[in-house]
Design a protein around this motif. Sequence first.
Motif, PDB file in Angstrom:
ATOM      1  N   ASP A 174      -1.078  -5.642 -20.611  1.00 53.15           N
ATOM      2  CA  ASP A 174      -1.543  -4.286 -20.314  1.00 53.15           C
ATOM      3  C   ASP A 174      -1.476  -4.060 -18.803  1.00 53.15           C
ATOM      4  N   VAL A 175      -0.993  -2.885 -18.400  1.00 60.55           N
ATOM      5  CA  VAL A 175      -0.877  -2.578 -16.981  1.00 60.55           C
ATOM      6  C   VAL A 175      -1.513  -1.235 -16.682  1.00 60.55           C
ATOM      7  N   PHE A 176      -1.871  -1.074 -15.407  1.00 61.46           N
ATOM      8  CA  PHE A 176      -2.346   0.212 -14.899  1.00 61.46           C
ATOM      9  C   PHE A 176      -1.380   0.652 -13.815  1.00 61.46           C
ATOM     10  N   LEU A 177      -0.638   1.729 -14.074  1.00 65.87           N
ATOM     11  CA  LEU A 177       0.345   2.244 -13.126  1.00 65.87           C
ATOM     12  C   LEU A 177      -0.327   3.178 -12.139  1.00 65.87           C
ATOM     13  N   GLU A 178       0.065   3.047 -10.886  1.00 65.68           N
ATOM     14  CA  GLU A 178      -0.509   3.878  -9.812  1.00 65.68           C
ATOM     15  C   GLU A 178       0.604   4.643  -9.117  1.00 65.68           C
ATOM     16  N   ALA A 179       0.379   5.928  -8.854  1.00 61.29           N
ATOM     17  CA  ALA A 179       1.251   6.742  -7.999  1.00 61.29           C
ATOM     18  C   ALA A 179       0.340   7.650  -7.198  1.00 61.29           C
ATOM     19  N   ALA A 180       0.575   7.744  -5.887  1.00 63.63           N
ATOM     20  CA  ALA A 180      -0.350   8.497  -5.039  1.00 63.63           C
ATOM     21  C   ALA A 180       0.393   9.138  -3.891  1.00 63.63           C
ATOM     22  N   PHE A 181      -0.280  10.111  -3.274  1.00 63.59           N
ATOM     23  CA  PHE A 181       0.171  10.662  -1.998  1.00 63.59           C
ATOM     24  C   PHE A 181      -0.881  10.309  -0.963  1.00 63.59           C
ATOM     25  N   PHE A 182      -0.485   9.434  -0.015  1.00 62.29           N
ATOM     26  CA  PHE A 182      -1.364   9.070   1.094  1.00 62.29           C
ATOM     27  C   PHE A 182      -0.901   9.797   2.342  1.00 62.29           C
ATOM     28  N   ALA A 183      -1.835  10.335   3.099  1.00 65.68           N
ATOM     29  CA  ALA A 183      -1.492  11.055   4.330  1.00 65.68           C
ATOM     30  C   ALA A 183      -0.832  10.088   5.314  1.00 65.68           C
ATOM     31  N   PRO A 184       0.253  10.519   5.972  1.00 64.41           N
ATOM     32  CA  PRO A 184       0.941   9.620   6.921  1.00 64.41           C
ATOM     33  C   PRO A 184       0.015   9.052   7.987  1.00 64.41           C
ATOM     34  N   THR A 185      -0.925   9.854   8.476  1.00 60.64           N
ATOM     35  CA  THR A 185      -1.823   9.367   9.538  1.00 60.64           C
ATOM     36  C   THR A 185      -2.759   8.276   9.039  1.00 60.64           C
ATOM     37  N   ALA A 186      -2.987   8.201   7.720  1.00 64.05           N
ATOM     38  CA  ALA A 186      -3.873   7.182   7.173  1.00 64.05           C
ATOM     39  C   ALA A 186      -3.174   5.841   7.004  1.00 64.05           C
ATOM     40  N   ILE A 187      -1.847   5.840   7.030  1.00 65.68           N
ATOM     41  CA  ILE A 187      -1.077   4.615   6.803  1.00 65.68           C
ATOM     42  C   ILE A 187      -0.424   4.130   8.095  1.00 65.68           C
ATOM     43  N   ALA A 188      -0.058   5.063   8.983  1.00 64.80           N
ATOM     44  CA  ALA A 188       0.721   4.714  10.174  1.00 64.80           C
ATOM     45  C   ALA A 188       0.023   3.649  11.014  1.00 64.80           C
ATOM     46  N   GLY A 189       0.764   2.602  11.349  1.00 62.81           N
ATOM     47  CA  GLY A 189       0.278   1.562  12.242  1.00 62.81           C
ATOM     48  C   GLY A 189      -0.509   0.451  11.582  1.00 62.81           C
ATOM     49  N   ARG A 190      -1.008   0.674  10.361  1.00 61.41           N
ATOM     50  CA  ARG A 190      -1.848  -0.355   9.728  1.00 61.41           C
ATOM     51  C   ARG A 190      -1.029  -1.576   9.334  1.00 61.41           C
ATOM     52  N   ALA A 191       0.173  -1.350   8.798  1.00 63.25           N
ATOM     53  CA  ALA A 191       1.006  -2.483   8.394  1.00 63.25           C
ATOM     54  C   ALA A 191       1.402  -3.316   9.609  1.00 63.25           C
ATOM     55  N   ARG A 192       1.806  -2.660  10.695  1.00 58.26           N
ATOM     56  CA  ARG A 192       2.202  -3.394  11.903  1.00 58.26           C
ATOM     57  C   ARG A 192       1.041  -4.203  12.470  1.00 58.26           C
ATOM     58  N   ARG A 193      -0.164  -3.662  12.324  1.00 60.39           N
ATOM     59  CA  ARG A 193      -1.332  -4.374  12.826  1.00 60.39           C
ATOM     60  C   ARG A 193      -1.524  -5.707  12.101  1.00 60.39           C
ATOM     61  N   LEU A 194      -1.091  -5.761  10.845  1.00 61.30           N
ATOM     62  CA  LEU A 194      -1.201  -6.992  10.061  1.00 61.30           C
ATOM     63  C   LEU A 194       0.083  -7.797  10.091  1.00 61.30           C
ATOM     64  N   GLY A 195       1.047  -7.353  10.910  1.00 61.98           N
ATOM     65  CA  GLY A 195       2.320  -8.068  10.985  1.00 61.98           C
ATOM     66  C   GLY A 195       3.201  -7.837   9.779  1.00 61.98           C
ATOM     67  N   LEU A 196       3.043  -6.691   9.120  1.00 62.46           N
ATOM     68  CA  LEU A 196       3.797  -6.391   7.899  1.00 62.46           C
ATOM     69  C   LEU A 196       4.737  -5.215   8.125  1.00 62.46           C
ATOM     70  N   SER A 197       5.769  -5.171   7.307  1.00 61.52           N
ATOM     71  CA  SER A 197       6.652  -4.004   7.235  1.00 61.52           C
ATOM     72  C   SER A 197       7.182  -3.946   5.810  1.00 61.52           C
ATOM     73  N   THR A 198       6.682  -2.997   5.040  1.00 59.29           N
ATOM     74  CA  THR A 198       7.054  -2.906   3.633  1.00 59.29           C
ATOM     75  C   THR A 198       7.768  -1.592   3.354  1.00 59.29           C
ATOM     76  N   ASP A 199       8.500  -1.571   2.242  1.00 62.03           N
ATOM     77  CA  ASP A 199       9.186  -0.337   1.849  1.00 62.03           C
ATOM     78  C   ASP A 199       8.189   0.788   1.611  1.00 62.03           C
ATOM     79  N   SER A 200       7.031   0.451   1.070  1.00 58.15           N
ATOM     80  CA  SER A 200       6.021   1.481   0.807  1.00 58.15           C
ATOM     81  C   SER A 200       5.474   2.063   2.100  1.00 58.15           C
ATOM     82  N   SER A 201       5.057   1.200   3.014  1.00 55.79           N
ATOM     83  CA  SER A 201       4.483   1.709   4.265  1.00 55.79           C
ATOM     84  C   SER A 201       5.523   2.479   5.059  1.00 55.79           C
ATOM     85  N   HIS A 202       6.776   2.037   5.010  1.00 52.60           N
ATOM     86  CA  HIS A 202       7.848   2.736   5.730  1.00 52.60           C
ATOM     87  C   HIS A 202       7.954   4.181   5.263  1.00 52.60           C
TER      88      HIS A 202
END
Length: 781
Positions: free
Chosen positions: A329-357
């Motif tokens: 059983d799975v729970f599928l997620e789809a969302a709209f996150f505001a760009p300002t809420a995501i920008a810079g957070r991945a880099r702060r953790l040393g990450l770069s993902t297709d989603s954050s991009h």
Amino acid sequence: MQFSEAWLRSLVNPALDTPQLAHALTMAGLEVEALTPAAPTFNNVVVAKILTAAKHPDADRLRVCQVDVGEAEPVTIVCGAPNAAAGLKVACARPGAKLPGIEIKVAKVRGIESFGMLCSTRELGLEGTADGLMVLDADAPVGKDFRAWLNLDDTLITLKLTPNRADCLSVQGLAREVGAITGAEVCLPQVQEAPVRIKDTLSVSVTASEACPRYLGRVVRGINAQAATPRWMAERLERSGIRPLLAPIDITNYVLLELGQPMHAFALSRLHGGVEVRLARPGEKLELLNGQAAELAPDMLVIADSSGPVALAGIMGGQATSVERVTVDVFLEAAFFAPTAIAGRARRLGLSTDSSHRFERGVDFGATRQAMERATQLLLEICGGQAGPISEAVTSLPQRQPITLRLARLKRVAGIELDADQVARSLAALGAAVERRADSLVVTPPSFRFDLAIEEDLIEEAVRLFGYDNIPAQPPAAPSRMLPQDERLVADDTLRQMLVDLDYQEVITYSFVDPAWETALDAGVRPLLLANPLATQLSAMRTTLWSGLIETLRHNLNRQQERVRIFELGRVYLSDAEQPMKLGGLAYGDALPEQWGAASRRVDFFDLKGDLERLFGHTFDARSSAHPALHPGQSAELWVDGRAVGWIGALHPRLVQALGLPAAPVLFELDSVLLARRGLPHHATLSRFPQVRRDLAFVLDSHTPAGELLAALHKVAPAQIRSIDVFDEYRGKGVAENQKSLAIRVVMQDTERTLTDQEVEDAVQKLIDSARRQCNASLRE
């Protein structure tokens, strides 16, 4: 972004070959960075089936295979692969085939003729394990051309997108763009609402509503997570740079590439209670899918259940709730996150993902439900199962405001007249709603175009879609004329060339310097500090050119350059408002290059002063004065026409010692703007009358500069005096110990008549009187 050309052409297929398509995309602002073949060039390779595989009678490691290649009779092929076995579908290179670095021929192998070669991935130049034959799917059609079956005549297109074009981070967005550019028909995949077979839901709440204006979730039960990912999907994922993992994960990755909507699948059994979208709380941690233990900051958005964070919103899911092979059983997620809420957070953790991009640049908030339905559709087709209803939390989504595009302004800014109906069709092809009016277009941007906000954005789109190549090259209509140039000003380039002619080399040093340098040169200076410096040693703006020149000297001395003559013309930064242009120079080592015609001697104060007087055509008044960076007894402030224009002197001994220099360099720094003004040449008649010379020997205090005496003489000199120069200095017998004698040459001449003795004597007496008054000087007896 990398994608398969074949995938793009399945949605829109313009009548352009690959290079033409790449050029069209580049000229439309979507720069094609690379075109890479999906596979190396090879031919005459077919899908084959091994019927039998017997041990070679004369070799333990060889097998004699009977192979069905789609012809009437099987062929014999000797193979050394350890995994060759009856029933396998493999790639077979027929005689005459040309593979990377090899050509296949009929050959005898230990006495048995072999009619081809069974291939590994390495021999075909493909990715994958090379320790045996490349085993194909059981449904591979025997006898079919191998390249055609795997669609290897494909090209991987890599785009270098600008941050404002997040709408093109999906194949659907690119297809829409190509359709608008070329006019080709676009056939997007049809997404049907998935049938709701169960009533199961998971409660969804959004606490951080500004950061997450829309969140959708859906429960799907009874899936087979071990189902094989279809070959067409795996192929598209691999050619987009994503490795297939597990069917449910591959499906969410596929939707990300197809629609540009990042998605995530949670293992439903590992979620506790409902799902909440909120900001991280102090001290919370989360183990991510890559095994990294992330310490969450209060400004990081998370997906949480009753036990705590289960995913880092818009960046990466958590390990604890990940889908595995046993997941049902799975729970599928789809969302709209505001760009300002995501920008810079991945880099702060040393990450770069297709989603954050994608979320950092903006995801289509109008297609979130479409992405959920598409993922559900694919999940049910591939993994089976039953879907529940969609749970949705929506707050205030971004509003797309209409923009008025005035046709007259479009013509004025673009410089060409574009057909209004064609512009309307082009903008509509991009997904915008266009209303035609008499003298304007009212355009409502689509939800996926965050970069369209003002009229100029629409003008750019209209010209871009018209084609930059189609804009005629027109010469400027303005008349060309030479601009006036003030001959009284010495141009910077002229100044540079004159210094080069004086045996100096130009350097360009950083305007950013170490604050310690500035205070070492002048303890009283307060340099401007940078808010965001490149490095600690480059954290202040220079207040003098000397720091860069001295550092250049050290660099050269470390490389065995014993004679250095350099200059720099640039600004110094004394305050936010005061940033004058300065000319700085440095000389070190011998005054002349080593030669037989002159004895070696060190460069000194007078060498540089002479260079500057030749450069500017001024006689400088060098007044003894102290500068914190210069030697107390070998420094002077330079004056011209009663104004201080700069400094000259040897570097201070404390700095010479601190920097480890073998000897002190001589430096100068002048206000180049003041000195760049020069007098214009004017005609003067050559005198036909004799000149008169008088030599005067003045005795004066030994500390009185010669320049001070010359200034006193020039001040009262009559018009008939052509020149006043020092030609000798004497100290010794006949002159008091604290005095010196300066010999002055005075040349007089008139252009109209011969000077009388009385006129000469009167002029000389004026000079003597002035010297006595101004410098307490008397004639030597």
